[in-house]
Design an enzyme around this catalytic site. Sequence first.
Site, PDB file in Angstrom:
ATOM      1  CG  ASP A 162      -3.762  -6.063  10.410  1.00  0.00           C
ATOM      2  OD1 ASP A 162      -4.511  -5.312   9.803  1.00  0.00           O
ATOM      3  OD2 ASP A 162      -3.578  -6.814   9.089  1.00  0.00           O
ATOM      4  CD  GLU A 420       2.200 -10.236  15.364  1.00  0.00           C
ATOM      5  OE1 GLU A 420       1.432  -9.206  14.705  1.00  0.00           O
ATOM      6  OE2 GLU A 420       3.015 -10.938  14.024  1.00  0.00           O
ATOM      7  CE1 TYR A 475       3.559 -11.627   7.528  1.00  0.00           C
ATOM      8  CE2 TYR A 475       3.903 -11.180   9.626  1.00  0.00           C
ATOM      9  CZ  TYR A 475       2.995 -11.819   8.351  1.00  0.00           C
ATOM     10  OH  TYR A 475       1.645 -12.308   8.810  1.00  0.00           O
ATOM     11  CD  GLU A 512       0.660 -14.033  12.024  1.00  0.00           C
ATOM     12  OE1 GLU A 512       0.895 -13.178  11.545  1.00  0.00           O
ATOM     13  OE2 GLU A 512       0.222 -13.354  12.503  1.00  0.00           O
TER      14      GLU A 512
END
Length: 612
Positions: A162, A420, A475, A512
Amino acid sequence: MLSVRESTTREVRVLDGLWRLYVPSPAEDALALQQGALPGTREVPVPASLNDLFADPAVRDHVGRYWYQRSALVPHSWAGERVILRFGSVTQSAAVFIDDELVTEFKGGYMPFEVDVTEQVSPGASFRLSVAVDNRLDNTSIPPGELGVNAAGKPSQEYKHDFYNYAGIHRSVYLYTRPHKFIEDVTVSTDIEGGTGVVNWSVEVKCTDDQACGRQDLEVTVLDEAGNLVAEGGSENQGSLRIADATFWTPGVGGMYQLRLRLLQDGEVRDEYIQPFGIRTVEVREGKFLINGREFYFTGFGMHEDHETIGKGHSNAHMVQDFELLSWIGANSLRTSHYPYAEEFMDYCDRHGIVVIDETPAVGLNWGITGGIIGGSTGGTYEEGHVDAGTAAQHRLEIERLIARDKNHPCVVLWSIANEPDTAVPEARDYFEPLVELTRELDPTRPVGYVNVMFAPYDRCTISDLFDVLMLNRYWGWYVNSGDLESAEINWTAELEGWTQKYPAKPIIITEYGADTVAGLHSIFDQPFTEDYQVAYLEMNSRVFDKFDSVIGEQMWNFADFQTKTGYARVDGNKKGAFTRDRRPKAAARYLRGRWHSLAPAAYGRRDSHSA
């Protein structure tokens, strides 16, 4: 690999500036373009990404080789010396030509490489330097990608990470001299005994011809930051020195020494290399992360080498601005997400006491997601043509290169070997276990970790037991429970309880957590994409972190908004930054400034208690 440093025996010329640029059509024989001057008149700055510089979509969207070219002069005074050509990084791979001769090829967009060009150049004469810069990614690249052809018959590129696949010569290009007999490598490790610093060194010496390979002595001295001699050692290629009343490298402060190495032959200095270092220890013990025996609490960000106009090109001015903002906000650390940063960046962290989690470019090793969004390509991750033996071979190289380049930086306290990856399947263990063993073998002095994705929680991840530290990207309240912070807080708390119970001896760094936010957008409600929601989201996460002694750090995603590939989920990039892409603070920046300054009463930045 040693950094380029001038000394009494090594001279350096920087080949930055404007180079000729040519973008070939797919039908052209690209590998023949180095023969003579490149067509056209277009110029491109080095270092910089080229994608955002030109008002031409054929340049920005090109898939394949870009051609760079310039002439360079070798000084008369370099006669009798070896001449080395070095690139700080070329993304994603490079073929380098001197005049019409291919002198080296290199695959890996974030690492330096060099080649001895003594036989191809002449002192007192100019030469033509051509570089084929290739932006293509496949499954043998780190990061990986997939190549194809679109409906119009043009080459296309798909990748799983990303951030935008910027291309170019992103860091400085050097031409430098080296003696025929030279110091090829040095490894420094340190220890602390009371107020005494222990400095261990190991030096590799190489010669390019038999005549240079006679007997030599090695002179080893240590200088403090003021240039004062504080220790000197014997003539062996490895040894140890002790510095009484030493200045220890300290988070938030720094504290550097210089190891001066001189090769002597017949009483004359044949080569000199000066290696900066800092005296400090790193240890994971009983669920804590210790620097110099003191608990350290990470505050800061995952970052990107990403700026308007120059993309991933290194700029000292932009670097200093970013570090000023890190200081202002109270950050004591960062992660080099998701690739190694410029050597100048690492040197700055050394001098100023910025703690670094140093990460390989192994991002996108997950065929089930695309750029953080569910909905990747079909098929499993660990299968032929996806993440396979070819991927693993390049991944191994990236780990070896990262440690070789950054092993002497005191700012580096933890290696992150991937971001990840797909670790919720059994095949992940066979892939990662040899890489963990390799990392520990190459550097037994630092902890090893990887960054865990949300789809591989504590009851599904198959590799977390292999590592010293748990690093979690989560998240809750954004990709899951979006707009429902009450549920997000409950679910996030429950997950951290699961990690803590399963791995009670492993500290946890939240590497994150974030919410996309449009600067200037506000609401009286907890409305996603508003600055108000970003602050409420951060407040919720802070409450969760403060419940757990196992959480020893928080690095928000991201320091600043950054460019990504196009798509409906990313309108002009990822907007999770505490700062906009042009470095203006959002409301979240002031929230973090208040929290992080209150958590850091001392330079080590650790909390005195876990009260909210």
